[in-house]
Design an enzyme around this catalytic site. Structure first.
Site, short mmCIF file in Angstrom:
data_model
loop_
_atom_site.label_atom_id
_atom_site.label_comp_id
_atom_site.label_asym_id
_atom_site.label_seq_id
_atom_site.Cartn_x
_atom_site.Cartn_y
_atom_site.Cartn_z
CE1 TYR A 56 27.94 -77.43 -17.73
CE2 TYR A 56 29.07 -76.06 -19.22
CZ TYR A 56 27.97 -76.10 -18.42
OH TYR A 56 26.85 -75.33 -18.67
CG HIS B 86 22.26 -67.31 -26.29
ND1 HIS B 86 20.73 -67.18 -26.17
CD2 HIS B 86 22.74 -67.87 -24.98
CE1 HIS B 86 20.55 -67.48 -24.85
NE2 HIS B 86 21.59 -67.41 -24.20
#
Length: 488
Positions: A258, A171
């Site tokens: 990341y 989502h």
């Protein structure tokens, strides 16, 4: 219509309830069966009681069954939904705690980075067991909907090695679009049309149009910097937007894990994060949130059960993809969303074998991806670094090759920015030993890992992280909720 949906990991009580009520917002789906399965009989009992109460309160013919026998739940199912966390919060705590000893500070640790890679090692053998059951006892044309992280690794394993029809669902895209619509002053998120593409948790809004008008980088930067809340909570995302030219779907805390630039030094971490909520970068933030949520649910369960007596309100159907995909497949009402699938050329400058997250349309013919998308070069380069780690991690999980696992962790962008090869080798040994009960493919490697650890002279540290908060008590949570209610 009458068909069966199996939910694996249905003990994720709040999320299971959301999926259940979303699906029952589709009028044609009232007469279906939900088969719940989980390792915990206790959790199964709680969620079944809640769903039974919903069915009763709404006068529905819907059937709800619950069993710890996963194969029985999957038998005959047309759709199988997974929302499992293998190892639960116990293993998750090690995903955060052990890397901290080596200087690796994670906010979530469930996608890549040291924690996400080990999470994938625990999940993938179980995912393959799910796929075996699906091939053998589910409906002939069964579709596997994976909600569990690490999304790309789990979906990669299910497609490449499990050999089942799989789509990964998240989502992050929807939440990012809601933010953008808000800062641009839209009355509704529906006013925003967008193309968002990349890989899970590293998807990029490469085309934005508000009521048909194209939004460029400068307008979006100005809008975010002027927003009284997001300008503080999303400092890192805004910085990436300025440098890359496009906005990332993922939260400030998630995105920071990341990239090799923002979480590698404690002073840099505190500069870029915001402590108003866990998702903006707090050390181990999601672990704390998950622990508090579990404790809250256990204590306040009677309130959740009472709330289940309310009528289903279709206007409050969530933007989770699952119910909309099922509706499109079964009724042919077309749905547009963002799905995790094997690339196969959809994104031109990412590898064909990678699991991408990109726009697609669903109807009775299946999920049809919009092909021919090319990412900006910086976005593609960032995605590539993660894809290479994901590929090695999946192959390590399948083969049980601890040396390949160590190489995967070594090549993770944040790990590589913080730790030396010697530290990575020892850290992986320590994590594999600590989580051995959930890592059957590494059983042969555990004795040697223990031996290496017993002889190691490498120094580590007991570090809580740059921005750690303690788990709040039920009393503290009650006081906070009461204060928020009074403020409203």
């Amino acid at each position: 219509m009458s068909f069966k949906i199996a939910i694996i990991g249905a003990g994720s009580v709040g999320f299971t309830k959301k999926l259940f009520t979303d699906i029952l917002c589709v009028p044609e789906f009232k007469d279906i069966e939900f088969a719940l399965t989980d390792l915990s009989e206790h959790n199964l009992g709680m969620i079944k009681a809640i769903l039974d109460r919903i069915v009763e309160a709404n006068g529905l013919p819907t059937r709800v069954t619950a069993t710890t026998d996963r194969r029985k739940a999957i038998e005959g199912a047309r759709y199988i939904i997974s929302c499992v966390r293998v190892g639960g919060l116990e293993a998750y705590a090690d995903d955060i705690r052990i890397p901290l000893k080596y200087g690796i500070d994670q906010c979530v640790g469930d996608t890549i980075c040291a924690g996400g890679i080990l999470y994938g090692q625990r999940n993938i053998p179980v995912i393959l067991d799910f796929c075996k059951d699906i091939r053998e006892v589910a409906d002939t044309n069964a579709k596997f909907l994976n909600y569990a992280n690490p999304m790309a690794m789990n979906t990669w394993a299910a497609i490449e090695y499990g050999k089942v029809d799989t789509v990964g669902l998240c989502h992050g895209v929807q939440h990012g679009a809601e933010q953008i619509a808000a800062v641009l002053g839209a009355k509704s998120p529906r006013e925003l049309d967008y193309v968002c593409s990349g890989i899970n948790h590293q998807t990029w809004f490469i085309d934005l149009r508000l009521n048909g008008r194209k939004i460029d980088k400068d307008e979006l930067v100005a809008a975010f910097e002027a927003h009284p809340v997001y300008s503080q909570q999303e400092k890192l995302r805004i910085d990436v937007l300025k440098r890359f030219g496009v906005y990332s779907t993922e939260s400030n805390g998630h995105l920071s894990e990341y990239l090799p630039w923002y979480r590698k030094r404690p002073d840099e971490i505190t500069r870029w994060i915001d402590m108003s909520d866990w998702i903006h970068g707090e050390t181990g933030g999601y672990l704390r949130y998950s622990t508090e949520t579990r404790n809250w649910f256990e204590t306040e369960y009677p309130q959740f059960l009472e709330a289940a007596s309310k009528p289903i309100d279709a206007s409050k159907r969530s933007n989770e993809h699952a119910s909309h995909i099922l509706e499109a497949l079964e009724t042919n009402r077309v749905y547009r969303g963002h799905f995790n699938v094997k690339n196969d050329g959809v994104i031109t400058n990412l590898p064909r074998d990678a699991i991408i997250e990109s726009p697609g349309f669903v109807d009775r013919f299946g999920i049809n991806m919009a092909a021919g998308i090319t990412l900006p070069e910086a976005c593609a380069a960032t995605c590539m670094a993660s894809i290479n780690v994901q590929r090695m991690s999946v192959h390590a999980a399948i083969s049980g090759d601890i040396d390949l696992l160590k190489l995967a962790v070594l090549h993770d962008p944040l790990v590589g920015a913080v730790s030396t090869p010697e530290e990575v080798w020892q850290m992986v040994d320590e994590m594999v030993v600590a989580q051995a009960q959930w890592l059957p493919q590494y059983a042969h490697a555990v004795p040697a890992a223990k031996e290496r650890l017993s002889k190691s002279t490498l120094k580590t540290r007991e570090w809580a992280g740059a921005a750690r908060r303690n788990v709040r008590s039920i009393e503290e949570l009650r006081a906070e909720k009461a204060a928020l209610k009074q403020a409203v």
